[in-house]
Structure formats: structure tokens, C-alpha cells
Design an enzyme around this catalytic site. Structure first.
Site, PDB file in Angstrom:
ATOM      1  N   ARG A  88       0.881  -1.140   0.050  1.00  0.00           N
ATOM      2  CA  ARG A  88      -0.023  -0.069  -0.163  1.00  0.00           C
ATOM      3  C   ARG A  88       0.783   1.232   0.067  1.00  0.00           C
ATOM      4  O   ARG A  88       0.257   2.392  -0.115  1.00  0.00           O
ATOM      5  CB  ARG A  88      -0.825   0.031   1.195  1.00  0.00           C
ATOM      6  CG  ARG A  88      -2.293  -0.391   0.809  1.00  0.00           C
ATOM      7  CD  ARG A  88      -2.939  -0.428   2.489  1.00  0.00           C
ATOM      8  NE  ARG A  88      -4.245  -0.429   2.435  1.00  0.00           N
ATOM      9  CZ  ARG A  88      -5.147  -1.555   2.597  1.00  0.00           C
ATOM     10  NH1 ARG A  88      -4.686  -2.757   2.433  1.00  0.00           N
ATOM     11  NH2 ARG A  88      -6.325  -1.266   2.680  1.00  0.00           N
ATOM     12  N   ARG A 133     -21.110  -2.337  10.975  1.00  0.00           N
ATOM     13  CA  ARG A 133     -19.757  -1.785  11.513  1.00  0.00           C
ATOM     14  C   ARG A 133     -20.167  -0.420  11.594  1.00  0.00           C
ATOM     15  O   ARG A 133     -19.686   0.495  10.853  1.00  0.00           O
ATOM     16  CB  ARG A 133     -18.898  -2.072  10.222  1.00  0.00           C
ATOM     17  CG  ARG A 133     -18.560  -3.715  10.181  1.00  0.00           C
ATOM     18  CD  ARG A 133     -17.969  -4.111   9.097  1.00  0.00           C
ATOM     19  NE  ARG A 133     -16.849  -3.298   8.276  1.00  0.00           N
ATOM     20  CZ  ARG A 133     -16.126  -4.131   7.430  1.00  0.00           C
ATOM     21  NH1 ARG A 133     -16.214  -5.172   7.057  1.00  0.00           N
ATOM     22  NH2 ARG A 133     -15.178  -3.261   6.599  1.00  0.00           N
TER      23      ARG A 133
HETATM   24  P1  AMP Z   1      -8.520  -3.995   4.223  1.00  0.00           P
HETATM   25  O1  AMP Z   1      -9.284  -5.216   4.655  1.00  0.00           O
HETATM   26  O2  AMP Z   1      -7.686  -4.345   3.202  1.00  0.00           O
HETATM   27  O3  AMP Z   1      -9.273  -2.805   3.629  1.00  0.00           O
HETATM   28  O4  AMP Z   1      -7.709  -3.588   5.524  1.00  0.00           O
HETATM   29  C1  AMP Z   1      -8.120  -3.107   6.420  1.00  0.00           C
HETATM   30  C2  AMP Z   1      -7.282  -2.237   7.283  1.00  0.00           C
HETATM   31  O5  AMP Z   1      -5.929  -3.083   7.504  1.00  0.00           O
HETATM   32  C3  AMP Z   1      -6.627  -1.070   6.637  1.00  0.00           C
HETATM   33  O6  AMP Z   1      -7.632   0.157   6.700  1.00  0.00           O
HETATM   34  C4  AMP Z   1      -5.404  -0.970   7.376  1.00  0.00           C
HETATM   35  O7  AMP Z   1      -5.656   0.015   8.642  1.00  0.00           O
HETATM   36  C5  AMP Z   1      -4.768  -2.041   7.396  1.00  0.00           C
HETATM   37  N1  AMP Z   1      -4.127  -2.503   6.606  1.00  0.00           N
HETATM   38  C6  AMP Z   1      -4.425  -3.545   5.785  1.00  0.00           C
HETATM   39  N2  AMP Z   1      -3.252  -3.785   4.823  1.00  0.00           N
HETATM   40  C7  AMP Z   1      -2.313  -2.818   5.278  1.00  0.00           C
HETATM   41  C8  AMP Z   1      -1.072  -2.520   4.642  1.00  0.00           C
HETATM   42  N3  AMP Z   1      -0.654  -2.954   3.620  1.00  0.00           N
HETATM   43  N4  AMP Z   1      -0.324  -1.283   5.089  1.00  0.00           N
HETATM   44  C9  AMP Z   1      -0.793  -0.913   6.170  1.00  0.00           C
HETATM   45  N5  AMP Z   1      -2.133  -1.045   6.902  1.00  0.00           N
HETATM   46  C10 AMP Z   1      -2.641  -2.016   6.257  1.00  0.00           C
END
Ligand code: AMP
Length: 187
Positions: A88, A133
Site C-alpha cells: 500500500r 460496522r
Molecule cells: P483492508 O481489509 O485491506 O481494507 O484492510 C483493513 C485495514 O487494515 C486498513 O484500513 C489498514 O488499517 C490495515 N491494513 C491492511 N493492509 C495494510 C497495509 N498493507 N499497510 C498498512 N495497513 C494495512
């Protein structure tokens, strides 16, 4: 096949990643899912990640990179994977390159799920209601999208410059998006 699936939150990455993994016979590695599992299991990693996730912030790169490094070492990921939600940031891109180089392998493809950001906001708000949520407020959702635009969208140009990028129109019925995805990964 070693593949990264990119796109803003709400683009349908999770859904499409699962289908794609079954199709390719490789594991689905979602950093969001890994964090949520750790939060559920009350691990130290989960405790560290929780506050960031609730605020819609990125978990710090060193924490995230270490978690992915461990996951990629597991035997099921040796011959391929679909990464969902990672990298990311450009720091994470470099970390991923290092992890793969240590194993003497490279990324095959980066797929971007292309969606209109306003479509995504309404999808995410509906999901927040449907999945109860309440902490997924419009402010947190907009913050996550702003982080995507600022920090993650530049990765698309980066991977395009490396000749690794394939863009998919991700608006439309799940089955149609899936078919476009399958066409993009066909050798
Ligand atoms: P997601 O389900 O991919 O939307 O991820 C949920 C949350 O996990 C995100 O909003 C971030 O807070 C954290 N997160 C997931 N992947 C990453 C990443 N590659 N780098 C940093 N934080 C992450």
C-alpha cells in the site's frame, strides 16, 4: 503465479481475490484479513494493529512488512499467491521486492480494479450498515480513500513503469468482473 491485486477500499478486491485464487490454485494473502485474525485471537500483533485500523490509518510499514514476510515463507505460498491489500506504500513495494528477491522469484502481474471513487464511498457506506460496522463512519471511509489516493495510487504508475500492470474495469456484476480478471491472467 505471483500476483498483486490493487484498487481502492470497496472495489471488490476481497471477493475477486478469493475467486481468482481458486482459479489459479494459489493462496489468498489479505493483510486486512491477517490483521483481523490477529485482533480476534488477541495476539500482540492484533493489539498493535487495532488502533490504526479503527482510525482508518495504515498499520506502520515495519509491522505490516514483518507479517507479510512470515506469511510468504509458509509452504503454500512457495509456488504463487494473490496479495490483496499489500503493498500500500512505496516502502512496502521495496520490502516486497526484497522478500521475493531473497527467494529468487519475481512478481508476474499487478492487477488494478478500476472504479469510480464516489461509487466506492456509497458501496462502503452500505456495507457498514449491512454488516453492522457502526465504526465505519463516512469520515473514516473518506479518510481511507484519501490515504489510498495519496499513498497507494502512486504504486499503480510505479508498476506500470515496470511493465507489470493490467487494469480491469471493476464496475458491473461480480461475474463479469471475474471474467475480465480471468482474461487478464491468462498466459
Ligand atoms: P483492508 O481489509 O485491506 O481494507 O484492510 C483493513 C485495514 O487494515 C486498513 O484500513 C489498514 O488499517 C490495515 N491494513 C491492511 N493492509 C495494510 C497495509 N498493507 N499497510 C498498512 N495497513 C494495512
Amino acid at each position: 503465479m505471483r500476483l498483486v491485486l490493487m484498487g481502492p477500499p470497496g472495489a471488490g478486491k476481497g471477493t475477486q481475490a478469493k475467486v481468482l485464487c481458486e482459479h489459479l490454485g494459489v493462496p489468498h494473502i489479505s493483510t486486512g484479513d491477517l490483521f483481523r485474525e490477529n485482533i480476534r485471537d488477541l495476539t500482540d500483533l492484533g493489539r498493535t494493529a487495532q488502533g490504526y485500523i479503527d482510525a482508518g490509518e495504515f498499520v506502520p510499514d515495519e509491522v505490516t512488512n514483518a507479517m507479510v514476510r512470515d506469511r510468504l515463507k509458509r509452504p503454500d505460498a512457495v509456488n504463487g499467491f494473490v496479495l490483496d491489500g499489500f503493498p500500500r506504500t512505496l516502502t512496502q513495494v521495496a520490502a516486497l521486492d526484497d522478500m521475493l528477491a531473497e527467494s529468487g522469484v519475481v512478481l508476474d502481474l499487478v492487477i488494478e480494479l478500476e472504479v469510480d471513487l464516489e461509487v466506492v464511498v456509497s458501496r462502503l457506506l452500505l456495507r457498514a450498515i449491512a454488516e453492522h460496522r457502526p465504526d465505519d463512519t463516512e469520515a473514516v471511509i473518506r479518510h481511507r480513500l484519501a490515504l489510498y489516493t495519496d499513498q497507494t495510487a502512486p504504486l499503480i504508475a510505479h508498476y506500470a513503469n515496470r511493465g507489470l500492470l493490467a487494469g480491469i474495469d471493476a464496475i458491473g456484476p461480480v461475474d463479469e468482473v471475474r471474467d475480465r480478471l480471468f482474461a487478464a491472467v491468462r498466459p
